[in-house]
Design an enzyme around this catalytic site. Structure first.
Site, short mmCIF file in Angstrom:
data_model
loop_
_atom_site.label_atom_id
_atom_site.label_comp_id
_atom_site.label_asym_id
_atom_site.label_seq_id
_atom_site.Cartn_x
_atom_site.Cartn_y
_atom_site.Cartn_z
N HIS A 49 56.01 -45.36 5.77
CA HIS A 49 55.71 -46.66 6.35
C HIS A 49 54.25 -47.00 6.08
O HIS A 49 53.48 -46.15 5.62
CB HIS A 49 55.99 -46.65 7.87
CG HIS A 49 55.15 -45.66 8.62
ND1 HIS A 49 55.64 -44.47 9.09
CD2 HIS A 49 53.85 -45.67 8.95
CE1 HIS A 49 54.68 -43.80 9.70
NE2 HIS A 49 53.58 -44.50 9.62
C1 T46 Z 1 51.82 -42.27 11.01
C2 T46 Z 1 52.11 -40.90 10.54
C3 T46 Z 1 50.92 -40.24 9.93
C4 T46 Z 1 55.69 -41.81 19.95
O1 T46 Z 1 56.44 -41.93 20.92
N1 T46 Z 1 54.34 -41.98 20.09
C5 T46 Z 1 53.47 -41.88 19.07
O2 T46 Z 1 52.24 -42.06 19.27
C6 T46 Z 1 53.99 -41.55 17.78
C7 T46 Z 1 53.05 -41.41 16.60
C8 T46 Z 1 55.34 -41.34 17.63
N2 T46 Z 1 56.16 -41.47 18.72
C9 T46 Z 1 57.61 -41.19 18.56
C10 T46 Z 1 58.38 -42.15 17.67
C11 T46 Z 1 59.46 -41.27 17.11
O3 T46 Z 1 60.55 -41.19 18.02
O4 T46 Z 1 57.72 -39.91 17.92
C12 T46 Z 1 58.82 -39.88 17.04
C13 T46 Z 1 58.39 -39.50 15.63
O5 T46 Z 1 57.54 -40.54 15.11
P1 T46 Z 1 57.61 -40.99 13.57
O6 T46 Z 1 58.99 -40.84 13.06
O7 T46 Z 1 56.96 -42.33 13.46
O8 T46 Z 1 56.68 -39.87 12.91
P2 T46 Z 1 56.08 -39.83 11.43
O9 T46 Z 1 55.58 -38.44 11.24
O10 T46 Z 1 57.01 -40.39 10.44
O11 T46 Z 1 54.82 -40.85 11.49
C14 T46 Z 1 53.72 -40.56 12.32
C15 T46 Z 1 53.24 -41.84 13.04
O12 T46 Z 1 54.32 -42.45 13.73
C16 T46 Z 1 52.66 -42.85 12.08
O13 T46 Z 1 51.95 -43.84 12.80
O14 T46 Z 1 51.01 -42.98 10.42
O15 T46 Z 1 52.65 -40.04 11.55
#
Ligand code: T46
Length: 135
Positions: A49
């Site tokens: 993303h």
């Molecule tokens: C990014 C990269 C480097 C939350 O509830 N709070 C938070 O602050 C974050 C970051 C995530 N979440 C929840 C949302 C999802 O249910 O945690 C779960 C995993 O998040 P996500 O699939 O977005 O994780 P990544 O590793 O794909 O991305 C993350 C960050 O979301 C994003 O901002 O830049 O790490």
């Protein structure tokens, strides 16, 4: 060069080492949120993303992983394998993290609270937004 880094000064002595990250001192933004990514399964790609506005800094505080960066015009892939260097993830940069070592802990500092509306999760939408902003 898409990848921008900050090198941290290592403090401490023969007892052990410490790195301090201070908002507006050794990183150029206020920190509103920190999170860390760990225990990522083998072969998984995360991220996939871009953010509209969020500024972030990633530090691999244990193990290693790779990060690909894409601003719609250029792509670059970097290896994060040291806790003494932070990688900036600017707004409107599509980023993916992959090849996590089993011990990888990726610390992320962000200048905003968690906001699903700030994410662009579709690559074609991201490219269209890049084209519009360069007009
Ligand atoms: C990014 C990269 C480097 C939350 O509830 N709070 C938070 O602050 C974050 C970051 C995530 N979440 C929840 C949302 C999802 O249910 O945690 C779960 C995993 O998040 P996500 O699939 O977005 O994780 P990544 O590793 O794909 O991305 C993350 C960050 O979301 C994003 O901002 O830049 O790490």
């Amino acid at each position: 060069m898409l990848a921008r880094y900050v090198e941290f000064q290592v403090k401490g002595d023969e007892l052990g080492w410490l790195i301090s990250i201070e908002a507006q001192k050794n990183i150029p933004f206020e920190i509103k949120r920190t999170y860390y990514i760990f225990d990522t399964r083998e072969g998984v790609r995360r991220g996939k993303h871009a953010h509209h506005k969020l500024q972030q800094l990633m530090v691999c505080i244990a193990g290693s992983c790779k990060v690909s960066l894409d601003d719609g015009a250029h792509c670059e892939a970097v290896l994060l394998d040291t806790n003494t260097r932070g990688l900036f993830i600017d707004p409107m940069v599509w980023h993916e993290m992959y090849e996590f070592s089993s011990d990888c802990v990726l610390l992320v500092l962000a200048d905003g609270w968690y906001d699903v509306a700030d994410y662009i999760r579709d690559y074609d939408t991201f490219l269209a937004a890049c084209k519009n902003s360069s007009r």
